[in-house]
Design a protein around this motif. Structure first.
Motif, PDB file in Angstrom:
ATOM      1  N   UNK A 231       4.091   6.589  48.508  1.00  0.00           N
ATOM      2  CA  UNK A 231       3.546   7.345  49.426  1.00  0.00           C
ATOM      3  C   UNK A 231       2.170   7.418  50.261  1.00  0.00           C
ATOM      4  N   UNK A 232       1.220   7.067  49.073  1.00  0.00           N
ATOM      5  CA  UNK A 232       0.019   7.163  49.295  1.00  0.00           C
ATOM      6  C   UNK A 232      -0.934   5.929  49.178  1.00  0.00           C
ATOM      7  N   UNK A 233      -0.096   4.862  48.714  1.00  0.00           N
ATOM      8  CA  UNK A 233      -0.729   3.510  48.658  1.00  0.00           C
ATOM      9  C   UNK A 233      -1.356   2.788  49.433  1.00  0.00           C
ATOM     10  N   UNK A 234      -1.022   2.958  50.838  1.00  0.00           N
ATOM     11  CA  UNK A 234      -1.269   2.421  51.894  1.00  0.00           C
ATOM     12  C   UNK A 234      -2.794   3.077  52.434  1.00  0.00           C
ATOM     13  N   UNK A 235      -3.047   4.458  52.251  1.00  0.00           N
ATOM     14  CA  UNK A 235      -4.184   5.093  52.633  1.00  0.00           C
ATOM     15  C   UNK A 235      -5.387   4.735  51.912  1.00  0.00           C
ATOM     16  N   UNK A 236      -6.470   5.232  52.510  1.00  0.00           N
ATOM     17  CA  UNK A 236      -7.722   4.790  52.057  1.00  0.00           C
ATOM     18  C   UNK A 236      -7.825   5.178  50.679  1.00  0.00           C
ATOM     19  N   UNK A 237      -8.546   4.368  49.660  1.00  0.00           N
ATOM     20  CA  UNK A 237      -8.250   4.673  48.182  1.00  0.00           C
ATOM     21  C   UNK A 237      -6.906   4.990  47.690  1.00  0.00           C
ATOM     22  N   UNK A 238      -5.947   4.372  48.290  1.00  0.00           N
ATOM     23  CA  UNK A 238      -4.511   4.807  47.972  1.00  0.00           C
ATOM     24  C   UNK A 238      -4.171   4.842  46.464  1.00  0.00           C
ATOM     25  N   UNK A 239      -4.666   3.770  45.743  1.00  0.00           N
ATOM     26  CA  UNK A 239      -4.316   3.526  44.619  1.00  0.00           C
ATOM     27  C   UNK A 239      -4.770   4.728  43.702  1.00  0.00           C
ATOM     28  N   UNK A 240      -6.081   5.045  44.027  1.00  0.00           N
ATOM     29  CA  UNK A 240      -6.602   6.213  43.084  1.00  0.00           C
ATOM     30  C   UNK A 240      -6.057   7.531  43.481  1.00  0.00           C
ATOM     31  N   UNK A 241      -5.523   7.699  44.782  1.00  0.00           N
ATOM     32  CA  UNK A 241      -4.790   9.013  45.107  1.00  0.00           C
ATOM     33  C   UNK A 241      -3.531   9.086  44.287  1.00  0.00           C
ATOM     34  N   UNK A 242      -2.945   7.952  44.496  1.00  0.00           N
ATOM     35  CA  UNK A 242      -1.567   8.000  43.614  1.00  0.00           C
ATOM     36  C   UNK A 242      -1.859   8.095  42.020  1.00  0.00           C
ATOM     37  N   UNK A 243      -2.936   7.784  41.771  1.00  0.00           N
ATOM     38  CA  UNK A 243      -3.264   7.924  40.168  1.00  0.00           C
ATOM     39  C   UNK A 243      -3.302   9.550  39.976  1.00  0.00           C
ATOM     40  N   UNK A 244      -3.700  10.204  40.862  1.00  0.00           N
ATOM     41  CA  UNK A 244      -4.076  11.611  40.845  1.00  0.00           C
ATOM     42  C   UNK A 244      -2.844  12.252  40.908  1.00  0.00           C
ATOM     43  N   UNK A 245      -1.697  12.127  41.892  1.00  0.00           N
ATOM     44  CA  UNK A 245      -0.639  12.589  42.097  1.00  0.00           C
ATOM     45  C   UNK A 245       0.431  12.208  40.716  1.00  0.00           C
ATOM     46  N   UNK A 246       0.282  11.033  40.305  1.00  0.00           N
ATOM     47  CA  UNK A 246       1.340  10.542  39.281  1.00  0.00           C
ATOM     48  C   UNK A 246       0.723  11.327  37.970  1.00  0.00           C
TER      49      UNK A 246
END
Length: 690
Positions: A231-246
């Motif tokens: 869902x979030x990986x392709x956005x700016x800083x997506x890996x970090x945002x994904x880490x927060x949600x996960x």
């Protein structure tokens, strides 16, 4: 380097936390498995058809925990000259078999002679005193082995003070207790070891931890991580945002920050490093998001259920109170990842590193069914937490059989292998759930010693000392509580820190606040203690969560912990804010529109605060931006406090909402103009010189 010597791998930290240190021989492996599975089945039976008196449940719960611990954890984790027999990890030594049996028997003693002890309440005989003494010693040793020496040392300190109180200076003097009085309260009643904390652990917490272990063994942690990345990986800083949600999603069913890091970190940290986050910041983001997983209902590091018992409210009231602060805290971390990405010029993940959303959802949708059942049972049917968790676990068993059957058809291994694999997976989940519960159960029991001593009459004296230190100043009292929680929490798990601090300071916060005109709900005081207990997980120099994440990220643990703590400042701000604005925990708020308004204001307020804290919004902040960010965040977080400053009737405080938005808008507009001006300069460098 010194840090390299102190650094442990994430796997070793998790093993230490769950007591999975020894490499057992085959028959020992089966012995431990039988005990662990028996404990899990006993707890499942309690939720359905097995009816026992609550005190007896607690004794059996503790007996399982203490015996399992001595079989799994050596006395010393590292060999010491002349004492190597105490650090044996290739087998279970005879001494630990003896400790396991003695621990189980003395824990069960209250159940074995239940009627006799009840008949001679307050007048224990020699046998009672001997059994109680052995239990206290073995419990403190077991607690030391699994969560470190801090809680045991504190419990010993309180115990010593209970006996030596009459000999203390006047300001610290206490009437003292006899051995009979001490054992009657601590080991032979429900005032100490068998008090509220272990009662909640035995009746509710185990089932939620077991559910989390089963989900983890089934692969739900990887699913949550991949879904967040898709869902979030392709956005700016997506890996970090994904880490927060996960981590937030994993935190819903996991009560451990280290377990959360080990589940999501191996996937998210390397991806964060790959797109440009420095190792220290990648690890710190994982630390902050995993630590805050304990804020997320329904488990909240097992504290949600204990808070409900202490405050004497339904469990759903705790969930209701915790919801807005938890989501706002995660939104703040989401803002941090975005602002850090903006500062570092980091973009999103490449398409090949981003999982397919529909494929991920299709392959893991079944993991959401037990969570949906849990929420339906709790919120819609209003069943008890233990019944809701029990039924969700039953559904999860079915899900596991479905998953393994589907896998067997795709791999053409046959139905027989699918059934076998399902039973093995469930057995592993039951074993892991029991291992995960050892630290919780033992921490609750050991913390009960402290609570029991305080309830023997010491509480009033301690309250007086703390109140005198604060000099009646509620701000100073909150600061003392926060610092004490951070210091104690460095060596204790979150649940134990909460129990200790809530017993000592929560009533004082309410009383002192009331004396000086602040109406502080008891729920806010308890959540305040809990929040600062959580922050200790990434507070240097201990911060085990930082060590776990730094081992994955290959960063230095102390700087990682400091960075993680800086990211978690937002959590401390929220804790102070809901003390002075109880509407953030929905105190006396029963309207959905009203609650959504408070939630929306808090989200925008958090955005303002993070822009201030990170020194960046649309571009780097100037000094004159800071007052605007702070003013906007204060108005949006605490409109009542802002109304009193402006001498506005409290009934009109929400009319300040547009003012907060306007102040935020002013600084956004100012930074936008500044960016345009800089862009013009960069495009036309000669114009400035002319």
């Amino acid at each position: 380097m010194v840090f390299d010597k102190r650094r442990k791998s994430a796997a070793e930290l998790l093993k230490s936390e769950t007591g999975d240190i020894r490499n057992l021989r085959p028959f020992e492996h089966y012995l431990v498995a039988v005990i662990a599975i028996s404990w899990a089945l006993f707890q499942l039976a309690l939720a359905d058809f097995l009816i026992l008196e609550s005190t007896i449940k607690r004794t059996i719960h503790l007996a399982f925990a203490i015996s399992l611990l001595f079989l799994l954890n050596p006395c010393l984790k590292r060999p010491v000259k002349f004492l190597k027999f105490l650090s044996v990890t290739d087998r279970i030594p005879v001494i630990d078999y003896i400790f396991a049996i003695l621990g189980a028997v003395t824990a069960l003693y209250l159940a074995i002679d239940y009627e006799g002890i009840g008949m001679r309440a307050g007048m224990p005989i020699t046998r009672d005193l001997v059994s109680g003494t052995i239990l206290v010693i073995l419990l403190l040793e077991a607690t030391r082995r699994i969560i470190g020496p801090a809680l045991s040392v504190i419990a010993i300190g309180f115990t010593a003070y209970a006996f030596l109180g009459p000999y203390m200076p006047d300001i610290l003097a206490f009437k003292g207790v006899s051995l009979s009085k001490y054992m009657s309260n601590i080991a032979l009643s429900t005032e100490g070891i068998y008090g509220i904390p272990i009662g909640v652990s035995a009746s509710i917490v185990f089932l939620f931890v077991l559910m989390g272990a089963l989900l983890d063994k089934a692969g739900a942690g990887l699913f949550f991580t991949n879904l967040a990345l898709s869902i979030l990986g392709r956005y700016k800083g997506g890996a970090a945002k994904a880490a927060v949600v996960a981590s937030g999603a994993t935190g819903i069913v996991s009560g451990s920050s280290i377990a959360n890091i080990v589940t999501t970190g191996p996937f998210t940290i390397p991806l964060m490093k790959k797109i440009g986050y420095p190792p220290k910041k990648a690890a710190a983001i994982e630390v902050a998001s995993s630590t805050d997983g304990q804020l997320m209902p329904p488990i909240m590091g097992a504290a949600a259920f204990i808070i409900a018992e202490y405050v004497n409210v339904p469990y759903l009231d705790v969930v209701k109170a915790a919801a807005i602060p938890a989501f706002v805290s995660y939104f703040g971390l989401f803002c941090i990842t975005h602002l850090e990405a903006s500062k570092l010029g980091i973009e999103g993940l490449a398409p090949e590193d981003t999982p397919d959303f529909f494929g991920t959802l299709k392959n893991g949708l079944h993991y959401l069914i037990p969570l949906a059942v849990l929420l339906y049972e709790l919120v819609w049917l209003r069943h008890s937490p233990e019944m809701a968790a029990y039924r969700a676990i039953l559904i999860l068993f079915v899900i596991i059989f479905y998953q393994e059957t589907r896998k067997s058809f795709s791999e053409k291994t046959g139905l027989k292998n699918a059934v076998k694999a399902s039973f093995i997976l469930i057995a592993r989940g039951l074993i892991q759930g029991s291992k995960n519960m050892m630290s919780v159960a033992l921490a609750c029991a050991a913390a009960g010693i402290i609570v029991g001593v305080v309830n023997m009459g010491m509480g009033g004296m301690i309250s007086g000392i703390v109140e005198n230190l604060a000099r009646g100043n509620i701000f100073l009292l909150l600061l003392i509580t926060a610092m004490a929680s951070l210091l104690i929490g460095m060596g204790l798990p979150t649940t134990a820190t909460y129990i200790v601090m809530a017993s000592l300071t929560a009533p004082i916060i309410v009383n002192v606040g009331g004396a000086y005109g602040y109406v502080i709900p008891i729920m806010a005081a308890h959540l305040f203690c809990f929040y600062f207990g959580i922050l200790a997980d990434d507070t240097p120099p201990v911060g085990l969560a930082a060590y776990a994440a730094s081992a994955i990220a290959d960063s230095e643990p102390i700087p990682t912990g400091i960075q993680g703590f800086l990211y978690d400042i937002r959590t401390s701000v929220i804790a102070f804010m809901f003390v002075f604005n109880p509407e953030l925990i929905l105190h006396n708020i029963n309207s959905w529109p009203h609650a959504l308004l408070i939630f929306g204001m808090a989200l925008i307020g958090m955005s303002c605060f993070e822009c201030f804290a990170q020194g960046w919004c649309l571009t780097r902040n100037k000094w004159y931006d800071i007052p605007f960010f702070l003013a906007a965040s204060f108005i949006l977080f605490n409109p009542g406090g802002a109304a009193s400053l402006f001498h506005i009737d409290p009934g009109y405080k929400y009319y300040l909402f547009p003012l907060g938005i306007m102040i935020y808008g002013i600084v956004l507009f100012s930074q936008k103009m500044r960016m345009k001006k800089n862009d013009k300069k960069n495009k036309n460098p000669g114009a400035g010189a002319a």
